[in-house]
Design an enzyme around this catalytic site. Sequence first.
Site, PDB file in Angstrom:
ATOM      1  N   PRO A 169      -1.534 107.492  97.560  1.00 31.81           N
ATOM      2  CA  PRO A 169      -2.314 108.615  98.080  1.00 31.81           C
ATOM      3  C   PRO A 169      -3.738 108.616  97.522  1.00 31.81           C
ATOM      4  CG  PRO A 169      -0.399 109.371  96.789  1.00 31.81           C
ATOM      5  CD  PRO A 169      -0.395 107.899  96.745  1.00 31.81           C
ATOM      6  N   LYS A 217      28.918  54.812  68.962  1.00 31.60           N
ATOM      7  CA  LYS A 217      28.864  54.518  67.536  1.00 31.60           C
ATOM      8  C   LYS A 217      29.428  55.629  66.661  1.00 31.60           C
ATOM      9  CE  LYS A 217      25.915  50.780  66.619  1.00 31.60           C
ATOM     10  NZ  LYS A 217      24.722  50.732  65.843  1.00 31.60           N
ATOM     11  N   GLY A 259      19.258  57.489  64.610  1.00 30.74           N
ATOM     12  CA  GLY A 259      19.242  58.565  63.618  1.00 30.74           C
ATOM     13  C   GLY A 259      18.508  58.098  62.363  1.00 30.74           C
ATOM     14  N   ASP A 305      16.070  56.619  59.796  1.00 29.52           N
ATOM     15  CA  ASP A 305      15.082  55.549  59.871  1.00 29.52           C
ATOM     16  C   ASP A 305      15.765  54.294  60.426  1.00 29.52           C
ATOM     17  OD1 ASP A 305      12.321  54.529  58.459  1.00 29.52           O
ATOM     18  OD2 ASP A 305      13.874  52.989  58.499  1.00 29.52           O
ATOM     19  N   ASP A 336      22.384  57.258  70.145  1.00 29.31           N
ATOM     20  CA  ASP A 336      23.778  57.316  69.695  1.00 29.31           C
ATOM     21  C   ASP A 336      24.091  58.676  69.095  1.00 29.31           C
ATOM     22  OD1 ASP A 336      22.816  57.080  67.051  1.00 29.31           O
ATOM     23  OD2 ASP A 336      22.679  54.911  67.343  1.00 29.31           O
ATOM     24  N   MET A 352      27.411  56.884  54.713  1.00 25.41           N
ATOM     25  CA  MET A 352      28.706  56.494  55.284  1.00 25.41           C
ATOM     26  C   MET A 352      29.796  56.487  54.226  1.00 25.41           C
ATOM     27  SD  MET A 352      27.235  53.387  57.611  1.00 25.41           S
ATOM     28  CE  MET A 352      25.988  52.904  56.434  1.00 25.41           C
ATOM     29  N   GLY A 402      23.208  67.455  57.491  1.00 27.65           N
ATOM     30  CA  GLY A 402      21.958  67.838  56.828  1.00 27.65           C
ATOM     31  C   GLY A 402      20.805  68.050  57.794  1.00 27.65           C
TER      32      GLY A 402
HETATM   33  N1  SAH Z   1      19.494  55.118  59.787  1.00 22.96           N
HETATM   34  C1  SAH Z   1      20.105  56.316  59.273  1.00 22.96           C
HETATM   35  C2  SAH Z   1      21.438  56.052  58.617  1.00 22.96           C
HETATM   36  C3  SAH Z   1      22.469  55.524  59.548  1.00 22.96           C
HETATM   37  S1  SAH Z   1      24.012  55.239  58.779  1.00 22.96           S
HETATM   38  C4  SAH Z   1      19.170  57.015  58.293  1.00 22.96           C
HETATM   39  O1  SAH Z   1      18.144  56.436  57.928  1.00 22.96           O
HETATM   40  O2  SAH Z   1      19.422  58.153  57.940  1.00 22.96           O
HETATM   41  C5  SAH Z   1      24.861  56.743  59.138  1.00 22.96           C
HETATM   42  C6  SAH Z   1      25.009  57.591  57.914  1.00 22.96           C
HETATM   43  O3  SAH Z   1      23.813  58.288  57.646  1.00 22.96           O
HETATM   44  C7  SAH Z   1      26.044  58.672  58.056  1.00 22.96           C
HETATM   45  O4  SAH Z   1      27.335  58.167  57.829  1.00 22.96           O
HETATM   46  C8  SAH Z   1      25.630  59.619  56.957  1.00 22.96           C
HETATM   47  O5  SAH Z   1      26.032  59.140  55.696  1.00 22.96           O
HETATM   48  C9  SAH Z   1      24.125  59.518  57.009  1.00 22.96           C
HETATM   49  N2  SAH Z   1      23.523  60.601  57.805  1.00 22.96           N
HETATM   50  C10 SAH Z   1      22.768  60.486  58.889  1.00 22.96           C
HETATM   51  N3  SAH Z   1      22.352  61.693  59.330  1.00 22.96           N
HETATM   52  C11 SAH Z   1      22.843  62.597  58.462  1.00 22.96           C
HETATM   53  C12 SAH Z   1      22.771  64.021  58.371  1.00 22.96           C
HETATM   54  N4  SAH Z   1      22.100  64.750  59.262  1.00 22.96           N
HETATM   55  N5  SAH Z   1      23.411  64.634  57.364  1.00 22.96           N
HETATM   56  C13 SAH Z   1      24.090  63.915  56.462  1.00 22.96           C
HETATM   57  N6  SAH Z   1      24.215  62.579  56.500  1.00 22.96           N
HETATM   58  C14 SAH Z   1      23.583  61.919  57.480  1.00 22.96           C
END
Ligand code: SAH
Length: 473
Positions: free
Chosen positions: A43, A272, A303, A305, A250, A385, A414
Amino acid sequence: MDYLPLFVRLTELPVLLVGGGRMAQRKANLLLRAGARLTVVAPEMDTELQTLLKEYNSHWLQQSYTDDCLDGMHMVVVATPDRSLNQTISAAAQLRRIPVNVVDSPELCSFVFPAIVDRNPLLVAIGSGGNSPLLVRRVKTQIEALLPASFGRLVKFAGRFRKQVAEALPDPERRRRFWESLLDRPALQQQLESGDENAANRSLQQLLSSQDSEPARGEVYLIGAGPGDPDLVTFKAVRLLQHADVVLYDRLVSPQVLDLCRGDAERIYVGKRRNEHTLGQQQINHLLVQLARQGKRVARLKGGDPFIFGRGGEEIELLAENRVPFQVVPGVTAASGCACYAGIPLTHRDHARSVRFITGQLQDGSPDLAWEDLQGEQETLVFYMGLQGLNTICEQLQAHGHAGDTPIALVEQGTTSHQRTTISTLREMPELLRNREVYAPTIIIVGSVVALHEQLSWVEETGKPGRWPPQPG
Ligand code: SAH
């Protein structure tokens, strides 16, 4: 998702706006910029809004709202302070299946307006489903800063030559790379910023004529994805992930990290899990070569390095043999990621002058290690591991010179939001874990630095290294 973000074409479509005040004016502005054929019913009306409507030849229906106003409308926006009127209009519109938005009343809306970063024709829309307008504003500011004001020109420029490039380079892969290398050129951005369209045009034509008919060359990026938290991925990794056409990943790669890949990239899970080798290492190595030979840019996400218990070395060996170009990008390894997030410094002047990364993987049922080498004074031991062999590790370390009360930490998952840290001693840890579920991946840290966790456990509360000193409480 609570809402599906869409971009709606409104050009020449009838849209009803109810209200004549300042809020209505803002919405009118937006709708008119989007080309809507606007009718405003009210309005009374502010003079600014009247001027705006005149400028766009839009229609002011000077009356109160009635349901007939909805006839033929594609969209309704309501901006009046009258709550019960707003409710009536919202209900009537929804009954007729007309999308409706009521300003500042999300419960009465069938769609909401996002915050917009406008670099027309590039538009970024941001919304939080009404949860936090403040955070939306922050994100908007960040994106505004990221996109130079001239970005729209770059987008228009690309649009203008799209057809010509598509005809010259029918292979989609080669075309994508052409655009990437053109748009990455800082000179092009400058040419467009300074309005020198001719120079930009010349750059494009030059690059286009230098394209040969060779098939695109593939390459491989072996990328460390860090231990889980996506904030720990490097800038370089993110950049290369944005380039990759295919991603092999992996189990250790977290979904949040995988989200950093290009949306249209093919994702291949190569497994793996312990005892679950979806693809054997040999097959992975060959797949990398094969994909690169097809001209693809392949990211191998690992995962942590890639060169720490990552078998990265084996993967690049075959690439080198086959002359496939590759790059390796380091990542935060589990030991440093988990230790930092658990508040355990791996070295410390009073506790440990060295640190060892050890594989605790079982060979014939027991970790195959030279235990006598692991009794170094002032040394931190980190077992990757090691979960399966945890009892053996605790026993053997004690049998080879470590005291039973040596501190040991088990860090599960972790750096993720599920991280859990368990602290004990070599003597007591096996018993402590006997009836408890433990979630992989886990890492084991042994040494007196583990005892510092107590002091530094503030880290655990936020899950991330926070402010120093620890906050009280
Ligand atoms: N290239 C990877 C390791 C690969 S071997 C690095 O540099 O971290 C896989 C192992 O890494 C697992 O069995 C465990 O011991 C460790 N790992 C990888 N990620 C992890 C996480 N978030 N928390 C705890 N251990 C971890």
